[in-house]
Design a protein around this motif. Structure first.
Motif, PDB file in Angstrom:
ATOM      1  N   MET A 189       0.817  -1.207   0.000  1.00 24.88           N
ATOM      2  CA  MET A 189       0.000   0.000   0.000  1.00 24.88           C
ATOM      3  C   MET A 189       0.854   1.261   0.000  1.00 24.88           C
ATOM      4  O   MET A 189       0.661   2.177  -0.809  1.00 24.88           O
ATOM      5  CB  MET A 189      -0.940  -0.016   1.219  1.00 24.88           C
ATOM      6  CG  MET A 189      -1.860   1.193   1.337  1.00 24.88           C
ATOM      7  SD  MET A 189      -1.090   2.574   2.220  1.00 24.88           S
ATOM      8  CE  MET A 189      -0.800   1.785   3.799  1.00 24.88           C
ATOM      9  N   SER A 190       1.855   1.314   0.903  1.00 22.90           N
ATOM     10  CA  SER A 190       2.695   2.504   0.976  1.00 22.90           C
ATOM     11  C   SER A 190       3.526   2.659  -0.293  1.00 22.90           C
ATOM     12  O   SER A 190       3.753   3.766  -0.778  1.00 22.90           O
ATOM     13  CB  SER A 190       3.603   2.424   2.210  1.00 22.90           C
ATOM     14  OG  SER A 190       4.435   1.269   2.132  1.00 22.90           O
ATOM     15  N   GLY A 191       4.009   1.515  -0.878  1.00 27.11           N
ATOM     16  CA  GLY A 191       4.770   1.600  -2.115  1.00 27.11           C
ATOM     17  C   GLY A 191       3.929   2.131  -3.257  1.00 27.11           C
ATOM     18  O   GLY A 191       4.391   2.962  -4.055  1.00 27.11           O
ATOM     19  N   LYS A 192       2.699   1.682  -3.352  1.00 23.97           N
ATOM     20  CA  LYS A 192       1.825   2.147  -4.427  1.00 23.97           C
ATOM     21  C   LYS A 192       1.540   3.634  -4.286  1.00 23.97           C
ATOM     22  O   LYS A 192       1.576   4.387  -5.276  1.00 23.97           O
ATOM     23  CB  LYS A 192       0.524   1.347  -4.399  1.00 23.97           C
ATOM     24  CG  LYS A 192      -0.461   1.764  -5.474  1.00 23.97           C
ATOM     25  CD  LYS A 192      -1.741   0.954  -5.374  1.00 23.97           C
ATOM     26  CE  LYS A 192      -2.749   1.425  -6.416  1.00 23.97           C
ATOM     27  NZ  LYS A 192      -4.026   0.676  -6.318  1.00 23.97           N
ATOM     28  N   VAL A 193       1.271   4.055  -3.071  1.00 24.81           N
ATOM     29  CA  VAL A 193       1.001   5.479  -2.836  1.00 24.81           C
ATOM     30  C   VAL A 193       2.233   6.308  -3.178  1.00 24.81           C
ATOM     31  O   VAL A 193       2.150   7.365  -3.818  1.00 24.81           O
ATOM     32  CB  VAL A 193       0.569   5.708  -1.379  1.00 24.81           C
ATOM     33  CG1 VAL A 193       0.473   7.198  -1.083  1.00 24.81           C
ATOM     34  CG2 VAL A 193      -0.764   5.032  -1.107  1.00 24.81           C
ATOM     35  N   ALA A 194       3.437   5.813  -2.763  1.00 24.80           N
ATOM     36  CA  ALA A 194       4.667   6.554  -3.033  1.00 24.80           C
ATOM     37  C   ALA A 194       4.926   6.653  -4.529  1.00 24.80           C
ATOM     38  O   ALA A 194       5.316   7.713  -5.042  1.00 24.80           O
ATOM     39  CB  ALA A 194       5.835   5.879  -2.325  1.00 24.80           C
ATOM     40  N   GLN A 195       4.739   5.556  -5.256  1.00 28.18           N
ATOM     41  CA  GLN A 195       4.966   5.578  -6.708  1.00 28.18           C
ATOM     42  C   GLN A 195       4.013   6.548  -7.400  1.00 28.18           C
ATOM     43  O   GLN A 195       4.425   7.352  -8.247  1.00 28.18           O
ATOM     44  CB  GLN A 195       4.785   4.175  -7.273  1.00 28.18           C
ATOM     45  CG  GLN A 195       5.886   3.195  -6.871  1.00 28.18           C
ATOM     46  CD  GLN A 195       5.578   1.777  -7.326  1.00 28.18           C
ATOM     47  OE1 GLN A 195       4.637   1.554  -8.074  1.00 28.18           O
ATOM     48  NE2 GLN A 195       6.392   0.828  -6.852  1.00 28.18           N
ATOM     49  N   THR A 196       2.734   6.476  -7.028  1.00 30.04           N
ATOM     50  CA  THR A 196       1.757   7.366  -7.657  1.00 30.04           C
ATOM     51  C   THR A 196       2.062   8.823  -7.330  1.00 30.04           C
ATOM     52  O   THR A 196       1.977   9.709  -8.198  1.00 30.04           O
ATOM     53  CB  THR A 196       0.342   7.012  -7.180  1.00 30.04           C
ATOM     54  OG1 THR A 196       0.095   5.629  -7.411  1.00 30.04           O
ATOM     55  CG2 THR A 196      -0.700   7.824  -7.927  1.00 30.04           C
ATOM     56  N   ALA A 197       2.451   9.076  -6.082  1.00 30.78           N
ATOM     57  CA  ALA A 197       2.761  10.445  -5.675  1.00 30.78           C
ATOM     58  C   ALA A 197       3.996  10.955  -6.414  1.00 30.78           C
ATOM     59  O   ALA A 197       4.044  12.119  -6.848  1.00 30.78           O
ATOM     60  CB  ALA A 197       2.967  10.503  -4.167  1.00 30.78           C
ATOM     61  N   CYS A 198       5.004  10.078  -6.551  1.00 34.23           N
ATOM     62  CA  CYS A 198       6.239  10.487  -7.229  1.00 34.23           C
ATOM     63  C   CYS A 198       5.972  10.778  -8.703  1.00 34.23           C
ATOM     64  O   CYS A 198       6.438  11.789  -9.242  1.00 34.23           O
ATOM     65  CB  CYS A 198       7.289   9.383  -7.075  1.00 34.23           C
ATOM     66  SG  CYS A 198       8.918   9.853  -7.718  1.00 34.23           S
ATOM     67  N   MET A 199       5.225   9.912  -9.366  1.00 27.85           N
ATOM     68  CA  MET A 199       4.899  10.135 -10.769  1.00 27.85           C
ATOM     69  C   MET A 199       4.079  11.412 -10.940  1.00 27.85           C
ATOM     70  O   MET A 199       4.316  12.219 -11.854  1.00 27.85           O
ATOM     71  CB  MET A 199       4.131   8.928 -11.316  1.00 27.85           C
ATOM     72  CG  MET A 199       3.672   9.089 -12.768  1.00 27.85           C
ATOM     73  SD  MET A 199       5.051   9.375 -13.915  1.00 27.85           S
ATOM     74  CE  MET A 199       5.760   7.736 -13.951  1.00 27.85           C
ATOM     75  N   SER A 200       3.098  11.609 -10.040  1.00 24.91           N
ATOM     76  CA  SER A 200       2.261  12.812 -10.115  1.00 24.91           C
ATOM     77  C   SER A 200       3.101  14.070  -9.927  1.00 24.91           C
ATOM     78  O   SER A 200       2.920  15.073 -10.628  1.00 24.91           O
ATOM     79  CB  SER A 200       1.157  12.742  -9.059  1.00 24.91           C
ATOM     80  OG  SER A 200       0.436  13.948  -9.006  1.00 24.91           O
ATOM     81  N   ALA A 201       4.080  14.019  -8.991  1.00 26.84           N
ATOM     82  CA  ALA A 201       4.916  15.187  -8.722  1.00 26.84           C
ATOM     83  C   ALA A 201       5.798  15.507  -9.934  1.00 26.84           C
ATOM     84  O   ALA A 201       5.943  16.678 -10.319  1.00 26.84           O
ATOM     85  CB  ALA A 201       5.765  14.943  -7.484  1.00 26.84           C
ATOM     86  N   CYS A 202       6.410  14.461 -10.530  1.00 21.60           N
ATOM     87  CA  CYS A 202       7.278  14.698 -11.691  1.00 21.60           C
ATOM     88  C   CYS A 202       6.482  15.246 -12.875  1.00 21.60           C
ATOM     89  O   CYS A 202       6.928  16.174 -13.563  1.00 21.60           O
ATOM     90  CB  CYS A 202       7.987  13.396 -12.075  1.00 21.60           C
ATOM     91  SG  CYS A 202       9.253  12.876 -10.882  1.00 21.60           S
ATOM     92  N   GLN A 203       5.279  14.706 -13.088  1.00 20.46           N
ATOM     93  CA  GLN A 203       4.457  15.200 -14.194  1.00 20.46           C
ATOM     94  C   GLN A 203       4.032  16.642 -13.958  1.00 20.46           C
ATOM     95  O   GLN A 203       4.037  17.469 -14.879  1.00 20.46           O
ATOM     96  CB  GLN A 203       3.225  14.300 -14.359  1.00 20.46           C
ATOM     97  CG  GLN A 203       3.548  12.919 -14.908  1.00 20.46           C
ATOM     98  CD  GLN A 203       2.323  12.025 -14.957  1.00 20.46           C
ATOM     99  OE1 GLN A 203       1.294  12.321 -14.350  1.00 20.46           O
ATOM    100  NE2 GLN A 203       2.440  10.906 -15.685  1.00 20.46           N
TER     101      GLN A 203
END
Length: 765
Positions: free
Chosen positions: A654-668
């Protein structure tokens, strides 16, 4: 001249023979003739007048002597008439004087004979009148000593036996006229006694009601201690209880009850101590004898209906305390206990149809009043006490044969309101719990502390159990507190379901529905508001996601808890399920969305402090300070995600998925913001030096993306967020327009992601 004279004679003849109204034209003709015609006409007229005067004089001289002779004869007759008048008057006077003595003697004889006849008649009639007078005297004496029923019997004898014998006398007429007045007086006196009785009943109805409700409550408590097979005797016992209250026509047990602090039993009072029912029976009997029984019944029912309306009218502040409701119910119960008593001890004064009609009217009013006043109650404890009072009220009146199903239907409406007040109360409790939470994993230093937490919340993690103390549980302090409060809510909701004469299945269904409301509406709303609060940071949001996961897993234990207290198996077809899964999923999605939003907002704050010199001739040779600060912030933020306690594989995923989505959203979002900075309409000119400086910043962004700030990305997935910027900058840095134009539109183009309009806009600048 000679011709005019005959003309004048003609005119005079017309004047004498013509009507006065028609003389005008004739006279006008006088003036129409020759000159001096008027003078000649006047002379002719004078001659005519003299001729007429001579004729009148001759006639008078002819009749004068006869007139004189007639007058002389009349004077002689007058003297003879006077003499005759004197003689007649004298004769009449002498005749009157002679007859006076005869008339006096005749009148005396007549008077004596009349007296003699009257005396004889009086003696005869007195012998008839004395019994009448004696009976009337007896009647007055009975009235004075208030023996009204005997007085009515005496009146009946007078009317039917005695007065008809002497009905021709005036005193009998007076008596006949007085008898209806005496009857009305008796009716008024008995009616006055009835009014006093009604007033007394109105004053004591609350105490009668208190006693009846207390006895019904005691009977119910006693019945619940008996074996279930004896429950069928409840109705008969209630009837016996009613018989004890209404033991005789003048006895109703009255007792001040509902005083919980009273240590000594009060003396049991009877109806004779407070209310005397004899005025009702006496008044009913009197009106029945007088043939006005129906009038009395109508009056009694009308007055009792008025009292019913007064009893049913609540005080405006009734909803503020339970005592207000208790007094209201006691008065109503007292009213209908009295009516039930009157129904059983009188014949026809009140009927079952009447009491049922009165009860239906009262029931509609009671339900309307309770709906209105209960809606003002914001305290769940007060609503619960009101429910208990309604149950006792309904059970009491049901024991007297009144239908109370609508009251229990009303309780289901009040139950919904009770749940609403509970939801409001628990909403405050949830807010307080969230406010007090530190949103950090629960530290446990030893086994004892661990057992304390486990006793409050059903947490199981074999991997964590293997670790040595001290250790940390993944959820924060609010999770076990929320779980405890949900159980407390279920207990509070269960309290209202007691004594509603409902099956365990229905109670189980009610508990599950109210718990679902708590989860899907109250707790969900509190979570949504908590997530939106500005002071909640990224770390807190991640902890909220973990907390909701544990609360979601605990829902099955809540279902088991409800099944245990209702003794209903979860495999029952009609058993409802808790909706915590969707509630906590929605909260997690909201928290994740808030994480992405806050990251983007923070990126926007860094972008706003960017200060590029778009006209610089060459770059500084290093990336901009604001961008390095932004990258350091992102790197430290994503380290928080990777260092969360991932004792559970689900937590880690759960935390990994949230971190990945947050990181991708931030870079975009960062890539989009930088692109918008280049294409800003207010920016009119850009030098190649500025392009080179901007390229250094994009390189740092690409290095950050390639450094795998969050594990789990495959290949250069994260770097693709900056591919649009990279190709656009490469096009301008290399100035490779020939290649761009030659390969434009081909899938293998080196500058496939460069939009022509974007390139043209930047080229113009």
């Amino acid at each position: 001249m000679a011709d005019s004279l005959p003309e004048h004679d003609r005119i005079l003849q017309e004047i004498e023979s013509t009507d006065t109204a028609c003389v005008g034209p004739t006279l006008r003709s006088v003036y129409d003739d020759q000159p001096n015609a008027h003078q000649r006409f006047m002379e002719k007229l004078d001659t005519c007048i003299r001729n007429h005067d001579r004729e009148i004089e001759k006639m008078c001289n002819f009749h004068h002597q006869g007139f004189v002779d007639a007058i002389t004869e009349l004077l002689k007759v007058r003297a003879d008439a006077e003499k005759l008048k004197v003689q007649v008057t004298d004769t009449n006077r002498r005749l009157q004087d002679a007859g006076k003595e005869v008339i006096a003697q005749t009148e005396e004889i007549i008077r004596c004979r009349v007296q003699q006849r009257n005396i004889t008649t009086v003696v005869e009639k007195l012998q008839l009148c004395l019994p009448v007078l004696e009976m009337y005297s007896k009647l007055k004496e009975q009235m004075n000593v208030k023996r009204y029923y005997s007085a009515l019997k005496t009146m009946e004898q007078l009317e039917n036996l005695y007065l008809p014998r002497v009905s021709q006398y005036r005193f009998c007429q007076i008596m006949m006229e007085n008898l209806p007045k005496l009857r009305e007086e008796i009716k008024e006196i008995s009616m006055s006694d009835l009014k006093d009785f009604l007033e007394s009943i109105r004053k004591h109805s609350d105490r009668i009601g208190e006693t009846a409700m207390k006895q019904a409550q005691q009977q119910k408590t006693f019945s619940t201690t008996l074996p279930k097979q004896n429950n069928v005797n409840y109705g008969r016992n209630m009837h016996l209880g009613r018989s004890r209250i209404l033991e005789s026509k003048n006895e109703i047990t009255l007792k001040r009850t509902f005083e919980e602090d009273d240590e000594h039993e009060e003396e049991v009072l009877t109806a004779q101590d407070l209310v005397d029912f004899s005025p009702v029976y006496r008044c009913l009997h009197i009106y029945s004898v007088l043939g006005d029984g129906e009038i009395f019944e109508n009056y009694y029912r009308k007055q009792r209906r008025k009292q019913a309306r007064l009893v049913l009218q609540p005080q405006s502040s009734m909803h503020e305390t339970v005592e207000g409701y208790r007094r209201y119910f006691s008065q109503i119960v007292g009213f209908f206990v009295v009516e039930d008593h009157i129904l059983h001890v009188t014949q026809g004064l009140v009927t079952r149809t009447y009491t049922d009609e009165l009860w239906n009217m009262a029931l509609s009013k009671i339900i309307a009043v309770l709906r209105t006043h209960s809606s003002y109650c914001s305290d769940p404890d007060l609503v619960l006490e009101l429910k208990n009072l309604i149950v006792v009220f309904a059970d009491t009146l049901q024991g007297y044969g009144f239908p109370v199903n609508r009251l229990f239907d009303l309780l289901f409406e009040i139950r919904d309101q009770y749940n609403e007040t509970l939801l409001k109360k628990w909403s405050g409790l949830f807010r307080d719990i969230f406010e007090a939470d530190n949103y950090s994993p629960i530290p446990v230093a030893n086994e004892e502390e661990y057992k304390i937490v486990i006793s409050k919340f059903p947490f199981q993690d074999p991997e964590l159990d293997k670790q040595s103390f001290p250790k940390k549980l993944p959820m924060s302090q609010s999770v076990p507190q929320i779980y405890i409060q949900v159980k407390e809510f279920i207990y509070a909701s269960l309290k209202f379901s007691e004594s509603l004469h409902r099956s365990s299945t229905e109670i189980d269904d009610m508990l599950r529905k109210s718990t679902n409301l708590l989860l899907t509406r109250t707790l969900s709303s509190c979570l949504q508001n908590l997530i939106k609060k500005p002071h909640i940071g990224l770390t807190e949001l991640v902890q909220i996601i973990i907390n909701t996961t544990h609360l979601e897993q605990a829902c099955k234990y809540l279902e088991d808890f409800i099944s245990n207290i209702t003794n209903i198996s979860q495999v029952t077809v009609h058993t409802a399920r808790l909706y915590g899964l969707s509630t906590f999923k929605d909260a997690r999605h909201a928290a994740e969305g808030e994480i992405y939003t806050k990251l983007n907002q923070k990126i926007d704050e860094f972008i706003q402090i960017a200060d590029y010199d778009w006209t610089m001739s060459e770059s500084d040779g290093r990336a901009s300070g604001y961008l390095m600060d932004l990258i350091n912030f992102l790197r430290s933020t994503f380290q928080v995600f990777t260092h969360l306690p991932n004792n559970n594989n689900d937590h880690a995923a759960m935390s990994g998925k949230v971190a990945q989505t947050a990181c991708m959203s931030a870079c975009q979002h960062l890539s989009t913001s930088l692109m918008q900075m280049l294409l800003d309409s207010e920016l009119k000119q850009i030098s190649m030096g500025a392009i080179q400086q901007f390229n250094l910043d994009v390189i740092q962004c690409e290095l950050f993306a390639s450094s795998e700030p969050v594990p789990g990305f495959q290949g250069d997935t994260l770097q693709l967020a900056f591919i649009d910027l990279r190709q656009l900058l490469d096009l301008f840095m290399v100035w490779d327009w020939s290649t761009y134009l030659a390969d434009y539109g081909q899938a293998t183009s080196k500058y496939l992601r460069v939009n022509p309009s974007t390139a043209l806009t930047l080229l113009e600048k």
